[in-house]
Write a protein that holds these residues in place. Sequence first.
Motif, PDB file in Angstrom:
ATOM      1  N   GLY A 160      47.833   3.451   9.616  1.00 41.21           N
ATOM      2  CA  GLY A 160      47.246   4.505   8.781  1.00 41.21           C
ATOM      3  C   GLY A 160      48.199   5.150   7.811  1.00 41.21           C
ATOM      4  O   GLY A 160      47.841   6.144   7.156  1.00 41.21           O
ATOM      5  N   SER A 161      49.428   4.623   7.681  1.00 43.23           N
ATOM      6  CA  SER A 161      50.433   5.275   6.841  1.00 43.23           C
ATOM      7  C   SER A 161      49.967   5.357   5.390  1.00 43.23           C
ATOM      8  O   SER A 161      49.254   4.495   4.890  1.00 43.23           O
ATOM      9  N   LEU A 162      50.375   6.431   4.726  1.00 41.78           N
ATOM     10  CA  LEU A 162      49.988   6.703   3.349  1.00 41.78           C
ATOM     11  C   LEU A 162      51.143   6.395   2.397  1.00 41.78           C
ATOM     12  O   LEU A 162      52.317   6.446   2.798  1.00 41.78           O
ATOM     13  N   ALA A 180      51.474  10.081  -2.002  1.00 39.01           N
ATOM     14  CA  ALA A 180      50.410  10.941  -1.469  1.00 39.01           C
ATOM     15  C   ALA A 180      50.977  12.099  -0.668  1.00 39.01           C
ATOM     16  O   ALA A 180      50.348  13.167  -0.571  1.00 39.01           O
ATOM     17  N   LEU A 181      52.155  11.906  -0.090  1.00 33.49           N
ATOM     18  CA  LEU A 181      52.752  12.938   0.753  1.00 33.49           C
ATOM     19  C   LEU A 181      53.569  13.944  -0.056  1.00 33.49           C
ATOM     20  O   LEU A 181      53.938  14.992   0.466  1.00 33.49           O
ATOM     21  N   ASP A 182      53.851  13.617  -1.320  1.00 35.18           N
ATOM     22  CA  ASP A 182      54.573  14.559  -2.175  1.00 35.18           C
ATOM     23  C   ASP A 182      53.743  15.821  -2.365  1.00 35.18           C
ATOM     24  O   ASP A 182      52.561  15.755  -2.704  1.00 35.18           O
ATOM     25  N   ALA A 194      55.419  17.935   8.102  1.00 41.57           N
ATOM     26  CA  ALA A 194      55.262  18.978   7.081  1.00 41.57           C
ATOM     27  C   ALA A 194      54.519  20.171   7.669  1.00 41.57           C
ATOM     28  O   ALA A 194      53.600  20.016   8.475  1.00 41.57           O
ATOM     29  N   ASP A 195      54.945  21.361   7.270  1.00 40.23           N
ATOM     30  CA  ASP A 195      54.233  22.574   7.676  1.00 40.23           C
ATOM     31  C   ASP A 195      52.880  22.569   6.975  1.00 40.23           C
ATOM     32  O   ASP A 195      52.808  22.655   5.758  1.00 40.23           O
ATOM     33  N   LEU A 196      51.815  22.440   7.739  1.00 40.77           N
ATOM     34  CA  LEU A 196      50.503  22.165   7.151  1.00 40.77           C
ATOM     35  C   LEU A 196      49.404  22.963   7.869  1.00 40.77           C
ATOM     36  O   LEU A 196      48.479  22.394   8.455  1.00 40.77           O
ATOM     37  N   PRO A 197      49.492  24.294   7.835  1.00 39.70           N
ATOM     38  CA  PRO A 197      48.463  25.081   8.515  1.00 39.70           C
ATOM     39  C   PRO A 197      47.091  24.828   7.904  1.00 39.70           C
ATOM     40  O   PRO A 197      46.938  24.746   6.681  1.00 39.70           O
ATOM     41  N   VAL A 198      46.100  24.670   8.751  1.00 36.80           N
ATOM     42  CA  VAL A 198      44.756  24.290   8.325  1.00 36.80           C
ATOM     43  C   VAL A 198      43.992  25.536   7.877  1.00 36.80           C
ATOM     44  O   VAL A 198      43.845  26.491   8.643  1.00 36.80           O
ATOM     45  N   GLY A 223      46.578  13.911  -1.564  1.00 35.77           N
ATOM     46  CA  GLY A 223      47.483  13.591  -2.656  1.00 35.77           C
ATOM     47  C   GLY A 223      47.028  12.457  -3.547  1.00 35.77           C
ATOM     48  O   GLY A 223      47.843  11.635  -3.985  1.00 35.77           O
ATOM     49  N   GLY A 224      45.722  12.381  -3.835  1.00 35.57           N
ATOM     50  CA  GLY A 224      45.229  11.355  -4.730  1.00 35.57           C
ATOM     51  C   GLY A 224      44.884  10.038  -4.058  1.00 35.57           C
ATOM     52  O   GLY A 224      44.523   9.070  -4.736  1.00 35.57           O
ATOM     53  N   VAL A 225      44.966   9.983  -2.734  1.00 35.48           N
ATOM     54  CA  VAL A 225      44.526   8.805  -1.984  1.00 35.48           C
ATOM     55  C   VAL A 225      43.302   9.200  -1.171  1.00 35.48           C
ATOM     56  O   VAL A 225      43.320  10.206  -0.453  1.00 35.48           O
TER      57      VAL A 225
END
Length: 409
Positions: free
Chosen positions: A15-17, A21-23, A86-90, A308-310
């Motif tokens: 499943g890697s992106l 996309a991760l930028d 990545a710090d990614l609070p929902v 990120g566009g994907v």
Amino acid sequence: MPSALPDGEPVPSDGSLPVSALDGLGSRPFGFYLHVPYCASRCGYCDFNTYTATELRSSGAVASQETYADNVVAEVRHARKVLGDADLPVRTVFLGGGTPTLLPAGDLVRMLAAIREEFGLADGAEVTTEANPESVDPAYLAELREGGYNRVSFGMQSARPHVLQLLDRHHTPGRPEACVAEARAAGFEHVNLDLIYGTPGESDDDWRASLDAAIGAGPDHVSAYSLIVEDGTKLAARVKRGELPMIDDDVHADRYLIAERALTAAGYSWYEVSNWSTAPEGRCRHNELYWTGGDWWGAGPGAHSHVGGVRWWNAKHPAAYAQALAEGRTPAQGRERLTAEDRRVERILLELRLAEGIPLDLLTETGLKAARQHLADGLLDAAPHAAGRAVLTLRGRLLADAVVRDLVD
């Protein structure tokens, strides 16, 4: 039956992106959509990726409702691995379907807990579940509220028995309104009622009665959608056989104007063509995330994601979805990478439907010429246009699809 998934490029088994996309991950709003594909029965107009117990019986226990929450929890953990540390609070969580509330309330709470444990919830996060009125009671709603849900969306559709019957809806008139009161008593801050207009056999008075009932129940949000006869549905087959008439566009326009007048008079304001709220904080922030190009992970069979566009989508059938997770593979079936032009066009398609509209600098010369013509025709608002934005007028909302088509050229 449910519509087909799009074609796309293969997804790596883990499943890697793409790195691109991760930028910037975490700098954009991030949410979760959890798809629950189970329904007690199939509504005649529905082409969503949903299944009844009868339709799944041949799939075996791997596709059962009893094990479904485990599969979603597994995908949430998979999402954490794919998205890294990545710090990614929902900011928003939305459970849709299907009927999420066919599952035990504890399962819905457990799926939310997995998101909280893996990602954390942002302060003031919006957490919504859809619900059919007959699938909840006060105790169920109280358990959801205690478990962290703060918004609920009930499928009301109509207040008239003959309209509900044609739509294959099984709740009784008055039950959605009672659900609003039960949700408020359980402590839900935000409650939505979904309505559908343009059902064959529905009159203007039927539609007014539905609006009156919805408004009288006191939700802070109302969604009103025109009935679309989708190919492959039971409703489409009945129309094709001549058993039911098609509702023409003029009737749909009249019903929309009736809704706008009634909801505005009751203190609701439109913020998207089909959505009204009593205050800005009552808007559905999860849908706004979709409409404004945020990032989200869609968990569940057939669910779509965007980071990120994907954009990618999961295996459609619950059994195939569960098997992929059991084997340690991504459930994603295909994906596409959006170009800058793709994203520009999608911004126009989605954001023009919002009350804020779009900046005119998104448009090409052809699009700007079309915008000037729509301004002259009264479909775009003059004051925002002078300030550099294209914003639909009320008449423009009635013709939103046509305006969008012209502006993306």
